[in-house]
Design a protein around this motif. Structure first.
Motif, PDB file in Angstrom:
ATOM      1  N   VAL A 184       0.864  -1.180   0.000  1.00  0.00           N
ATOM      2  CA  VAL A 184       0.000   0.000   0.000  1.00  0.00           C
ATOM      3  C   VAL A 184       0.900   1.229   0.000  1.00  0.00           C
ATOM      4  CG1 VAL A 184      -1.754   1.289   1.239  1.00  0.00           C
ATOM      5  CG2 VAL A 184      -1.785  -1.201   1.295  1.00  0.00           C
ATOM      6  N   PRO A 185       0.911   1.981  -1.094  1.00  0.00           N
ATOM      7  CA  PRO A 185       1.823   3.128  -1.208  1.00  0.00           C
ATOM      8  C   PRO A 185       1.674   4.067  -0.017  1.00  0.00           C
ATOM      9  CG  PRO A 185       0.621   2.786  -3.254  1.00  0.00           C
ATOM     10  CD  PRO A 185       0.022   1.859  -2.235  1.00  0.00           C
ATOM     11  N   ASN A 186       2.763   4.587   0.462  1.00  0.00           N
ATOM     12  CA  ASN A 186       2.739   5.553   1.550  1.00  0.00           C
ATOM     13  C   ASN A 186       2.529   6.947   0.970  1.00  0.00           C
ATOM     14  OD1 ASN A 186       3.388   7.432   3.529  1.00  0.00           O
ATOM     15  ND2 ASN A 186       4.624   5.931   4.620  1.00  0.00           N
ATOM     16  N   LEU A 187       1.303   7.407   1.114  1.00  0.00           N
ATOM     17  CA  LEU A 187       0.939   8.689   0.539  1.00  0.00           C
ATOM     18  C   LEU A 187       1.601   9.863   1.266  1.00  0.00           C
ATOM     19  CD1 LEU A 187      -0.639   7.402  -1.524  1.00  0.00           C
ATOM     20  CD2 LEU A 187      -2.737   7.875  -0.285  1.00  0.00           C
ATOM     21  N   LEU A 188       2.017   9.643   2.466  1.00  0.00           N
ATOM     22  CA  LEU A 188       2.721  10.709   3.181  1.00  0.00           C
ATOM     23  C   LEU A 188       4.060  10.989   2.497  1.00  0.00           C
ATOM     24  CD1 LEU A 188       2.238   9.516   6.872  1.00  0.00           C
ATOM     25  CD2 LEU A 188       1.036  11.380   5.724  1.00  0.00           C
ATOM     26  N   ALA A 189       4.773   9.899   2.260  1.00  0.00           N
ATOM     27  CA  ALA A 189       6.066  10.054   1.609  1.00  0.00           C
ATOM     28  C   ALA A 189       5.885  10.656   0.215  1.00  0.00           C
ATOM     29  CB  ALA A 189       6.770   8.710   1.529  1.00  0.00           C
ATOM     30  N   LEU A 227       4.990  14.274   0.457  1.00  0.00           N
ATOM     31  CA  LEU A 227       6.133  15.077   0.889  1.00  0.00           C
ATOM     32  C   LEU A 227       7.094  15.301  -0.274  1.00  0.00           C
ATOM     33  CD1 LEU A 227       7.708  16.429   3.156  1.00  0.00           C
ATOM     34  CD2 LEU A 227       8.715  14.208   3.710  1.00  0.00           C
ATOM     35  N   THR A 241      -0.698  16.469  -2.665  1.00  0.00           N
ATOM     36  CA  THR A 241      -1.489  15.385  -2.085  1.00  0.00           C
ATOM     37  C   THR A 241      -2.804  15.180  -2.826  1.00  0.00           C
ATOM     38  OG1 THR A 241      -2.717  16.821  -0.582  1.00  0.00           O
ATOM     39  CG2 THR A 241      -0.598  15.993   0.202  1.00  0.00           C
ATOM     40  N   ARG A 242      -3.492  14.140  -2.432  1.00  0.00           N
ATOM     41  CA  ARG A 242      -4.841  13.892  -2.960  1.00  0.00           C
ATOM     42  C   ARG A 242      -5.849  14.010  -1.839  1.00  0.00           C
ATOM     43  NH1 ARG A 242      -5.383  10.691  -8.036  1.00  0.00           N
ATOM     44  NH2 ARG A 242      -3.483  11.124  -9.183  1.00  0.00           N
ATOM     45  N   ILE A 243      -5.670  15.052  -1.072  1.00  0.00           N
ATOM     46  CA  ILE A 243      -6.589  15.339   0.012  1.00  0.00           C
ATOM     47  C   ILE A 243      -7.250  16.681  -0.252  1.00  0.00           C
ATOM     48  CG2 ILE A 243      -6.687  16.044   2.440  1.00  0.00           C
ATOM     49  CD1 ILE A 243      -4.559  14.037   3.073  1.00  0.00           C
ATOM     50  N   GLY A 246      -9.250   9.329  -6.760  1.00  0.00           N
ATOM     51  CA  GLY A 246      -8.284   9.035  -5.711  1.00  0.00           C
ATOM     52  C   GLY A 246      -8.214  10.115  -4.659  1.00  0.00           C
TER      53      GLY A 246
END
Lengths: 326, 326
Positions: free
Chosen positions: A43-48, A51, A56-58, A86
């Motif tokens: 599961v890709p680390n979206l934080l990394a 950064l 981001t996708r938020i 996403g």
DNA sequence: CTGAAAGCGCTAACAG
DNA sequence: CTGTTAGCGCTTTCAG
């Protein structure tokens, strides 16, 4: 990701590319990478990712309450707008307080959202400044602000209230009461009151401060409001309710008391919630684009993220729905 | 953060400490840092922080719909539970599909949430596996699963439906209809149907497949359901509605048709929404802890994050509210 | 089409 | 109470 890369016999960057630009990777390596991902449950680390890419996708979304049907619909609309992109909604609820909103905005911006959706235009100066400096698309929802932070989507509460009030005046109503939340709390309420007063003036009707009632949202509160208004020395011949819930409480209370609606008293609502068509007579109200506000808000954000031009202010309009209670 | 550090004449790590452990920093440097933060309008990058500490202040929450009052209350409850903790809710809505839920869970886990709140216990096997491997606290909300992924908070839909059905049977009802969404979609609906059938058996009553009606949520759908049921060769003497909305539609339709409730037909609801007390007679229904489910769910997550022991399964119970429609 | 090197902004671990 | 070093897991940039 390193594990996936090793298992697929490639470097990490190739895995990254397979994930984000599948077409820039040969079909064979892509297949190997996909297999490795599946086997490893990667599961890709979206934080990394966020950064490294400052990207981001938020999307942060701030509303006063989740439980108020109007805002729940807007959240659903925004959420739907992000379907299959996403993007996810990071939710904040301010309880209607600009001060709390500021705290929340500050916190949510820490997650470096790609955009911000915020209900209303009633912000602290600090909130405005922070959002402007955040350098991300911002959409104010539900109103048409004179001085938008960035973009906005909604309808004119002022015009809607004015339209409804004129409607009552044209029906011959002379003493029109006004039921709302305390206006200090809430810019929508303020706008509606302004529109109400303007229409009275235009129609040469008096504004009666003693026929203004402030209360909380709710059906029982509508009953109480009616009781209060009927108790005035000179009761109103019409009531403008700034929410359908109150109108519902009033119409049902009238039925109970044998008061004829609209003959004895006209009652109007606002929002056109499911309830509004359930009384006898049905509630004459203003239909507002609750779901669409969130949906279009989300779409505006997406457009800007994709680098496209987006409208500054989108007026989704409103509609007077005549049902019989006025 | 480097800018803040420079301006305050300290190193970055001291700024970090001033933010997270103010007591581990001398009062003077803390003041200098606070000043620098304010002047620069510094907003900490939570992505970087989360990456470095493998530790975020995000809790993912997945519900079928935001617009359904029951779930909106739960979201509000969770949101309130995180008040003043700095935690935020990252929202996903599955539309009720386990397949979509899986996609969403996968995506939301990429943000490395500190916990996951998920509605119901009807997940794909892959979702279960992913959540178990995620090594974060997980709370399933709204049911008491036989095989919880981790923790759960809710009430027994099975017992609630059984209780209500027994209540109807004890009132002398013999032909009880059942109105619900298609059960395949929805584990709550399934549980309720099971409880309904069990109670019939216990009370020596027959189950009539022709008196089961599946439809969507909504007041008008309640009216349609009633029309359908009254059209059967042998109509029911009671209707168990798995949602208040249908019961509302039915009771109001009965009033319109001059059918006496509960003399001619008993009608019961589920959830105890605001509407339930607005009909005449009021709707006899099951009150469920909608808000508390979210609230307690959030609290369970927080406890586990803080390293405290937390209950595995919390039964918040339900309550039969007798109002007159049955 | 693939890779190496560098760095995103922050915090853990250890030192002083 | 404060600082240094290293590295979180990914993507950007520049090469090949």
């Amino acid at each position: 990701m390193a594990d996936v890369a090793e298992r697929a016999g490639v470097s990490a960057i190739t895995v990254s590319r397979a994930l984000h630009h599948p077409d820039r990777v040969s079909e064979r390596t892509r297949a190997a990478i996909d297999a490795a991902i599946a086997e490893l449950g990667y599961v890709p680390n979206l934080l990394a990712g966020g950064l490294a890419s400052t990207n981001t996708r938020i999307v942060s979304m701030i509303v006063p309450y989740v439980t108020h049907g109007v805002f729940a619909d807007a959240i659903q609309g925004a959420s739907d707008a992000f379907d299959d992109t996403g993007f996810s909604v990071l939710l904040g609820n301010s309880g209607g307080s600009p001060q709390r909103e500021e705290t929340i905005v500050r916190n949510l911006l820490g997650h470096r959202p790609a955009g911000v959706l915020v209900q209303g235009a009633n912000h602290t100066e600090a909130t405005r400044r922070i959002l402007q400096n955040a350098a991300v698309p911002v959409v104010e929802m539900g109103t048409l602000p004179a001085r938008p932070i960035d973009m906005a989507v909604g309808y004119s509460n002022h015009e809607a209230a004015r339209t409804m009030t004129r409607f009552l005046a044209l029906r011959g109503r002379r003493r029109i009461a006004f039921v709302s939340v305390p206006p200090a709390e809430n810019d929508r309420a303020n706008e509606r009151l302004r529109g109400f007063k303007l229409a009275l003036e235009e129609m040469d009707l008096a504004f009666f401060p003693e026929l203004v009632f402030h209360t909380r949202y709710g059906i029982p509160e509508g009953r109480e409001a009616l009781a209060y208004l009927l108790d005035r020395p000179e009761p109103p011949d019409a009531v403008f309710c700034a929410s359908d819930l109150w109108a519902y409480g009033m119409v049902s209370e009238c039925a109970r008391r044998g008061i004829k609606v609209p003959d004895d008293i006209a009652i109007t609502g606002f929002n056109d919630q499911e309830l509004a068509s359930e009384t006898e007579p049905g509630i004459t109200t203003i239909r507002v684009p609750r779901y669409e506000i969130g949906r279009v808000g989300g779409e505006l954000i997406m457009k800007r993220i994709e680098g496209l031009a987006a409208d500054k202010v989108v007026d989704l309009g409103f509609k007077l729905i005549e049902r019989g209670s006025a």
